[in-house]
Enzyme design. Structure first.
Site, PDB file in Angstrom:
ATOM      1  N   THR A  67     132.747   7.431  25.622  1.00 50.67           N
ATOM      2  CA  THR A  67     131.440   7.093  26.206  1.00 50.67           C
ATOM      3  C   THR A  67     130.396   7.098  25.092  1.00 50.67           C
ATOM      4  O   THR A  67     130.585   7.774  24.080  1.00 50.67           O
ATOM      5  CB  THR A  67     131.093   8.209  27.228  1.00 50.67           C
ATOM      6  N   GLY A 119     130.725   8.636  37.782  1.00 46.72           N
ATOM      7  CA  GLY A 119     130.726   9.849  36.969  1.00 46.72           C
ATOM      8  C   GLY A 119     129.322  10.387  36.744  1.00 46.72           C
ATOM      9  O   GLY A 119     128.378  10.062  37.473  1.00 46.72           O
ATOM     10  N   THR A 145     128.902  13.734  27.311  1.00 45.98           N
ATOM     11  CA  THR A 145     130.187  13.044  27.398  1.00 45.98           C
ATOM     12  C   THR A 145     131.258  14.078  27.722  1.00 45.98           C
ATOM     13  O   THR A 145     131.171  15.214  27.290  1.00 45.98           O
ATOM     14  CB  THR A 145     130.523  12.301  26.086  1.00 45.98           C
ATOM     15  N   GLY A 146     132.242  13.651  28.493  1.00 47.61           N
ATOM     16  CA  GLY A 146     133.303  14.576  28.866  1.00 47.61           C
ATOM     17  C   GLY A 146     133.677  14.375  30.321  1.00 47.61           C
ATOM     18  O   GLY A 146     133.442  13.301  30.891  1.00 47.61           O
ATOM     19  N   GLY A 189     133.192  14.121  33.750  1.00 46.49           N
ATOM     20  CA  GLY A 189     131.941  13.919  34.473  1.00 46.49           C
ATOM     21  C   GLY A 189     131.763  14.767  35.714  1.00 46.49           C
ATOM     22  O   GLY A 189     130.634  15.161  36.043  1.00 46.49           O
TER      23      GLY A 189
HETATM   24  N1  ASP Z   1     131.483  11.419  31.253  1.00 46.91           N
HETATM   25  C1  ASP Z   1     132.182  10.183  31.480  1.00 46.91           C
HETATM   26  C2  ASP Z   1     132.583  10.126  32.929  1.00 46.91           C
HETATM   27  O1  ASP Z   1     133.027  11.125  33.467  1.00 46.91           O
HETATM   28  C3  ASP Z   1     133.413  10.012  30.639  1.00 46.91           C
HETATM   29  C4  ASP Z   1     133.314  10.438  29.196  1.00 46.91           C
HETATM   30  O2  ASP Z   1     132.265  10.825  28.732  1.00 46.91           O
HETATM   31  O3  ASP Z   1     134.326  10.360  28.486  1.00 46.91           O
HETATM   32  O4  ASP Z   1     132.517   9.082  33.512  1.00 46.91           O
END
Ligand code: ASP
Length: 318
Positions: free
Chosen positions: A187, A217, A237-238, A240
Protein backbone atom coordinates in the site's frame (compact mmCIF):
# COMPACT_ATOMS: atom_id res chain seq x y z
CA UNK A 1 -9.81 58.67 17.66
CA UNK A 2 -9.45 55.94 20.27
CA UNK A 3 -11.34 53.57 17.99
CA UNK A 4 -8.98 54.36 15.11
CA UNK A 5 -5.90 53.71 17.29
CA UNK A 6 -7.42 50.44 18.50
CA UNK A 7 -8.12 49.45 14.89
CA UNK A 8 -4.56 50.30 13.85
CA UNK A 9 -3.06 48.29 16.74
CA UNK A 10 -5.30 45.35 15.81
CA UNK A 11 -4.25 45.64 12.18
CA UNK A 12 -0.53 45.74 13.06
CA UNK A 13 -0.97 42.77 15.41
CA UNK A 14 -2.74 40.76 12.70
CA UNK A 15 -0.05 41.61 10.13
CA UNK A 16 2.75 40.58 12.45
CA UNK A 17 0.96 37.44 13.44
CA UNK A 18 0.51 36.55 9.78
CA UNK A 19 4.20 37.29 9.07
CA UNK A 20 5.30 35.27 12.09
CA UNK A 21 3.10 32.41 11.04
CA UNK A 22 4.76 32.44 7.63
CA UNK A 23 8.27 32.88 9.02
CA UNK A 24 7.85 30.09 11.53
CA UNK A 25 6.84 27.56 8.97
CA UNK A 26 10.04 26.83 7.15
CA UNK A 27 9.84 23.25 8.43
CA UNK A 28 8.46 21.75 5.26
CA UNK A 29 8.74 17.97 5.20
CA UNK A 30 7.33 14.92 3.44
CA UNK A 31 7.29 11.28 4.49
CA UNK A 32 6.21 8.35 2.33
CA UNK A 33 5.53 4.66 2.77
CA UNK A 34 5.27 1.99 0.13
CA UNK A 35 3.89 -0.73 2.39
CA UNK A 36 5.05 -2.77 5.36
CA UNK A 37 5.80 -6.45 4.98
CA UNK A 38 8.53 -8.93 4.20
CA UNK A 39 10.10 -7.84 0.90
CA UNK A 40 12.12 -11.07 1.02
CA UNK A 41 12.59 -13.24 -2.04
CA UNK A 42 12.21 -10.16 -4.22
CA UNK A 43 14.69 -9.81 -7.06
CA UNK A 44 17.27 -7.07 -6.50
CA UNK A 45 15.93 -5.24 -9.58
CA UNK A 46 12.48 -5.02 -7.98
CA UNK A 47 13.92 -3.69 -4.72
CA UNK A 48 15.81 -1.06 -6.73
CA UNK A 49 12.60 -0.26 -8.63
CA UNK A 50 10.71 0.27 -5.35
CA UNK A 51 13.45 2.58 -4.05
CA UNK A 52 13.43 4.56 -7.29
CA UNK A 53 9.64 4.80 -7.13
CA UNK A 54 9.82 6.18 -3.59
CA UNK A 55 12.48 8.65 -4.66
CA UNK A 56 10.41 9.89 -7.62
CA UNK A 57 7.37 10.39 -5.39
CA UNK A 58 9.47 12.06 -2.66
CA UNK A 59 11.04 14.57 -5.04
CA UNK A 60 7.81 15.47 -6.82
CA UNK A 61 6.02 16.11 -3.50
CA UNK A 62 8.97 17.98 -1.99
CA UNK A 63 9.29 20.27 -5.00
CA UNK A 64 5.67 21.33 -4.59
CA UNK A 65 6.26 22.15 -0.91
CA UNK A 66 9.48 23.97 -1.75
CA UNK A 67 7.60 26.17 -4.23
CA UNK A 68 5.15 27.11 -1.46
CA UNK A 69 2.53 24.66 -2.74
CA UNK A 70 0.03 23.13 -0.35
CA UNK A 71 0.51 19.83 1.45
CA UNK A 72 -2.73 18.65 -0.21
CA UNK A 73 -1.15 19.13 -3.65
CA UNK A 74 2.10 17.49 -2.53
CA UNK A 75 0.35 14.42 -1.11
CA UNK A 76 -1.86 14.01 -4.17
CA UNK A 77 1.05 14.37 -6.62
CA UNK A 78 3.30 11.94 -4.71
CA UNK A 79 0.58 9.32 -4.38
CA UNK A 80 -0.28 9.58 -8.09
CA UNK A 81 3.34 8.71 -8.93
CA UNK A 82 3.10 5.61 -6.73
CA UNK A 83 -0.35 4.68 -8.09
CA UNK A 84 1.05 4.74 -11.64
CA UNK A 85 3.94 2.47 -10.66
CA UNK A 86 3.00 -1.22 -10.81
CA UNK A 87 5.56 -2.07 -8.10
CA UNK A 88 3.17 -0.72 -5.46
CA UNK A 89 -0.20 -2.05 -4.33
CA UNK A 90 -2.20 1.00 -5.37
CA UNK A 91 -3.65 2.16 -8.69
CA UNK A 92 -1.98 0.26 -11.54
CA UNK A 93 -0.36 -2.27 -9.17
CA UNK A 94 -3.50 -3.08 -7.13
CA UNK A 95 -3.73 -6.68 -5.92
CA UNK A 96 -6.67 -8.97 -6.65
CA UNK A 97 -9.53 -9.93 -4.35
CA UNK A 98 -10.78 -13.52 -3.96
CA UNK A 99 -12.86 -13.18 -7.15
CA UNK A 100 -9.81 -12.03 -9.12
CA UNK A 101 -11.17 -8.45 -9.28
CA UNK A 102 -9.32 -5.30 -8.22
CA UNK A 103 -11.22 -2.99 -5.84
CA UNK A 104 -9.29 0.13 -4.86
CA UNK A 105 -9.51 2.32 -1.75
CA UNK A 106 -8.02 5.75 -1.00
CA UNK A 107 -8.40 8.73 1.32
CA UNK A 108 -6.95 12.15 2.03
CA UNK A 109 -7.30 14.47 5.03
CA UNK A 110 -5.86 17.85 5.92
CA UNK A 111 -5.26 19.27 9.38
CA UNK A 112 -6.54 22.83 8.93
CA UNK A 113 -10.25 22.13 9.24
CA UNK A 114 -10.33 18.31 9.33
CA UNK A 115 -11.58 18.30 5.77
CA UNK A 116 -11.38 14.80 4.29
CA UNK A 117 -12.36 12.72 1.26
CA UNK A 118 -12.36 8.99 0.62
CA UNK A 119 -13.35 6.38 -1.95
CA UNK A 120 -13.77 2.65 -1.47
CA UNK A 121 -14.14 -0.31 -3.80
CA UNK A 122 -13.60 1.60 -7.04
CA UNK A 123 -12.75 -0.47 -10.10
CA UNK A 124 -12.28 2.00 -12.94
CA UNK A 125 -10.61 5.05 -11.41
CA UNK A 126 -7.01 5.36 -12.58
CA UNK A 127 -5.90 7.49 -9.61
CA UNK A 128 -8.18 6.95 -6.61
CA UNK A 129 -6.28 9.59 -4.57
CA UNK A 130 -7.37 12.27 -7.06
CA UNK A 131 -10.98 11.19 -6.68
CA UNK A 132 -10.63 11.26 -2.87
CA UNK A 133 -9.30 14.83 -3.13
CA UNK A 134 -12.19 15.73 -5.45
CA UNK A 135 -14.66 14.33 -2.91
CA UNK A 136 -12.98 16.40 -0.17
CA UNK A 137 -13.00 19.63 -2.14
CA UNK A 138 -16.16 19.43 -4.24
CA UNK A 139 -18.85 17.46 -2.42
CA UNK A 140 -20.62 17.88 0.93
CA UNK A 141 -19.71 14.26 1.78
CA UNK A 142 -16.61 12.44 2.98
CA UNK A 143 -16.80 8.96 1.46
CA UNK A 144 -18.17 7.33 -1.69
CA UNK A 145 -18.05 3.69 -2.71
CA UNK A 146 -18.28 1.61 -5.90
CA UNK A 147 -20.56 2.84 -8.72
CA UNK A 148 -21.50 6.04 -6.86
CA UNK A 149 -17.85 6.97 -6.56
CA UNK A 150 -17.34 6.34 -10.27
CA UNK A 151 -20.31 8.59 -11.10
CA UNK A 152 -18.68 11.37 -9.07
CA UNK A 153 -15.45 10.75 -11.00
CA UNK A 154 -17.33 11.14 -14.27
CA UNK A 155 -18.91 14.40 -13.06
CA UNK A 156 -15.53 15.71 -11.97
CA UNK A 157 -13.78 14.81 -15.23
CA UNK A 158 -11.48 12.42 -13.35
CA UNK A 159 -9.83 9.81 -15.53
CA UNK A 160 -11.66 6.49 -15.76
CA UNK A 161 -10.04 3.46 -17.36
CA UNK A 162 -11.18 0.06 -18.51
CA UNK A 163 -10.67 -2.55 -15.79
CA UNK A 164 -8.10 -4.24 -18.04
CA UNK A 165 -5.74 -1.30 -17.24
CA UNK A 166 -5.15 -2.89 -13.80
CA UNK A 167 -4.60 -6.43 -15.15
CA UNK A 168 -1.38 -8.00 -13.92
CA UNK A 169 -0.20 -11.60 -14.36
CA UNK A 170 2.15 -11.10 -11.41
CA UNK A 171 -0.66 -10.08 -9.10
CA UNK A 172 -2.81 -12.99 -10.30
CA UNK A 173 0.07 -15.26 -9.31
CA UNK A 174 0.18 -13.53 -5.93
CA UNK A 175 -3.50 -14.40 -5.52
CA UNK A 176 -2.67 -18.05 -6.19
CA UNK A 177 0.23 -17.94 -3.72
CA UNK A 178 -1.62 -15.97 -1.11
CA UNK A 179 -0.39 -18.17 1.71
CA UNK A 180 3.14 -17.00 1.07
CA UNK A 181 3.78 -13.67 2.77
CA UNK A 182 7.15 -13.47 1.04
CA UNK A 183 6.35 -11.35 -1.93
CA UNK A 184 3.68 -8.98 -0.69
CA UNK A 185 3.12 -5.70 -2.49
CA UNK A 186 2.79 -2.51 -0.50
CA UNK A 187 0.00 0.00 0.00
CA UNK A 188 1.20 3.59 -0.38
CA UNK A 189 0.84 6.64 1.85
CA UNK A 190 2.20 10.17 2.14
CA UNK A 191 2.16 12.78 4.91
CA UNK A 192 3.39 16.32 4.23
CA UNK A 193 3.60 19.66 6.04
CA UNK A 194 3.64 22.85 4.00
CA UNK A 195 4.90 26.40 4.44
CA UNK A 196 1.69 27.32 6.28
CA UNK A 197 2.11 24.48 8.77
CA UNK A 198 -0.84 22.54 7.34
CA UNK A 199 -0.41 18.79 7.48
CA UNK A 200 -2.05 16.49 4.93
CA UNK A 201 -2.12 12.69 5.04
CA UNK A 202 -3.18 10.37 2.21
CA UNK A 203 -3.30 6.63 1.63
CA UNK A 204 -4.09 4.52 -1.45
CA UNK A 205 -4.30 0.75 -1.86
CA UNK A 206 -5.64 -2.27 -3.67
CA UNK A 207 -6.25 -3.73 -0.19
CA UNK A 208 -5.26 -7.23 0.85
CA UNK A 209 -4.77 -9.99 -1.73
CA UNK A 210 -7.63 -12.52 -1.61
CA UNK A 211 -9.91 -10.19 0.39
CA UNK A 212 -13.59 -11.00 -0.04
CA UNK A 213 -15.54 -9.01 -2.63
CA UNK A 214 -16.79 -5.74 -1.16
CA UNK A 215 -14.35 -5.78 1.76
CA UNK A 216 -13.20 -2.30 2.70
CA UNK A 217 -9.95 -1.90 4.62
CA UNK A 218 -8.56 0.87 6.77
CA UNK A 219 -6.99 2.95 4.00
CA UNK A 220 -10.14 4.92 3.10
CA UNK A 221 -11.32 5.17 6.69
CA UNK A 222 -10.56 8.49 8.34
CA UNK A 223 -9.00 7.85 11.74
CA UNK A 224 -8.03 4.26 10.93
CA UNK A 225 -5.56 4.37 8.00
CA UNK A 226 -5.39 8.15 7.51
CA UNK A 227 -5.56 11.07 9.95
CA UNK A 228 -4.47 14.71 10.03
CA UNK A 229 -5.06 17.23 12.79
CA UNK A 230 -3.13 20.37 13.75
CA UNK A 231 0.29 19.12 14.90
CA UNK A 232 0.05 15.54 13.66
CA UNK A 233 -0.62 13.43 10.56
CA UNK A 234 -0.49 9.66 9.95
CA UNK A 235 -0.78 7.17 7.09
CA UNK A 236 -0.83 3.46 7.86
CA UNK A 237 -0.18 0.14 6.19
CA UNK A 238 -0.74 -3.39 7.38
CA UNK A 239 -3.65 -5.57 8.43
CA UNK A 240 -6.52 -3.13 7.93
CA UNK A 241 -9.08 -4.79 10.17
CA UNK A 242 -6.88 -4.04 13.20
CA UNK A 243 -6.31 -0.45 12.10
CA UNK A 244 -10.10 0.00 11.94
CA UNK A 245 -10.82 -1.69 15.27
CA UNK A 246 -8.13 0.26 17.13
CA UNK A 247 -8.56 3.52 15.19
CA UNK A 248 -4.79 3.43 14.81
CA UNK A 249 -3.98 6.65 12.93
CA UNK A 250 -6.01 8.86 15.26
CA UNK A 251 -4.82 6.98 18.34
CA UNK A 252 -1.19 7.81 17.51
CA UNK A 253 -1.93 11.52 17.11
CA UNK A 254 -4.07 11.61 20.26
CA UNK A 255 -1.24 10.10 22.29
CA UNK A 256 1.32 12.48 20.80
CA UNK A 257 -0.80 15.56 21.43
CA UNK A 258 -2.45 14.66 24.74
CA UNK A 259 0.36 12.86 26.54
CA UNK A 260 3.06 15.27 25.43
CA UNK A 261 5.23 12.51 23.94
CA UNK A 262 7.04 12.57 20.59
CA UNK A 263 5.42 11.14 17.47
CA UNK A 264 8.15 8.48 17.54
CA UNK A 265 7.22 7.37 21.05
CA UNK A 266 3.48 7.48 20.34
CA UNK A 267 3.84 5.47 17.11
CA UNK A 268 6.28 2.96 18.64
CA UNK A 269 3.90 2.28 21.53
CA UNK A 270 0.87 1.73 19.31
CA UNK A 271 2.74 -0.39 16.76
CA UNK A 272 4.21 -2.65 19.44
CA UNK A 273 0.75 -3.04 21.02
CA UNK A 274 -0.47 -4.18 17.59
CA UNK A 275 2.42 -6.65 17.42
CA UNK A 276 1.27 -8.16 20.73
CA UNK A 277 -2.10 -9.01 19.14
CA UNK A 278 -0.44 -10.38 16.00
CA UNK A 279 -1.33 -7.46 13.75
CA UNK A 280 1.20 -6.60 11.04
CA UNK A 281 1.46 -2.84 10.96
CA UNK A 282 3.51 0.14 9.86
CA UNK A 283 2.93 3.89 10.00
CA UNK A 284 4.48 7.14 8.87
CA UNK A 285 3.87 10.19 11.05
CA UNK A 286 4.74 13.90 10.97
CA UNK A 287 4.45 16.37 13.83
CA UNK A 288 3.85 20.10 13.57
CA UNK A 289 7.59 20.83 13.28
CA UNK A 290 8.14 18.36 10.44
CA UNK A 291 9.70 15.66 12.63
CA UNK A 292 8.85 12.19 11.41
CA UNK A 293 8.37 8.68 12.73
CA UNK A 294 8.50 5.64 10.41
CA UNK A 295 7.62 2.67 12.58
CA UNK A 296 6.70 -0.93 11.70
CA UNK A 297 6.52 -4.34 13.33
CA UNK A 298 7.23 -6.35 10.17
CA UNK A 299 10.73 -7.13 8.88
CA UNK A 300 10.57 -4.19 6.46
CA UNK A 301 8.67 -1.11 5.31
CA UNK A 302 9.46 0.81 2.13
CA UNK A 303 9.82 4.39 3.33
CA UNK A 304 11.29 7.78 2.49
CA UNK A 305 11.60 11.21 4.12
CA UNK A 306 12.86 14.63 3.13
CA UNK A 307 12.83 17.97 4.92
CA UNK A 308 14.07 21.54 4.60
CA UNK A 309 17.14 20.86 6.81
CA UNK A 310 18.53 18.68 4.03
CA UNK A 311 17.71 15.34 5.73
CA UNK A 312 16.82 12.62 3.24
CA UNK A 313 16.15 8.93 3.83
CA UNK A 314 15.12 6.15 1.43
CA UNK A 315 15.01 2.70 3.05
CA UNK A 316 13.25 -0.65 2.94
CA UNK A 317 14.73 -2.94 5.60
CA UNK A 318 15.26 -2.21 9.31
N1 ASP B 1 -3.99 -1.68 5.04
C1 ASP B 1 -4.34 -2.23 3.76
C2 ASP B 1 -5.67 -2.91 3.88
O1 ASP B 1 -5.92 -3.59 4.86
C3 ASP B 1 -3.34 -3.23 3.23
C4 ASP B 1 -1.88 -2.90 3.42
O2 ASP B 1 -1.54 -1.84 3.90
O3 ASP B 1 -1.04 -3.72 3.05
O4 ASP B 1 -6.46 -2.82 2.98
Amino acid sequence: MRAIIKYLIGFIFLCCFELNAKENNDNIAIVIHGGAGWFSGMPESEIEGIKNGLKDALYVGYKILENNGSSVSAVEASIRILEDNSLFNAGKGAVYNADAIQELDASIMQSKDHNAGAVAGVRKVKNPITLAKYVMENTPHVMFSGDGAELIAKDGGIELVDESYFHSEKNLKRLENVQSKQNKLGTVGVVAIDINGIITAGTSTGGMTNKLKGRIGDSPIIGAGTWATPGCGVSGTGHGEFFIRYNVAKEICSRHLNRNISVLEAASNVISELKSIDADAGVIVLDGSGNSAMVFNTPAMARAYKNSNGDEIILIYK
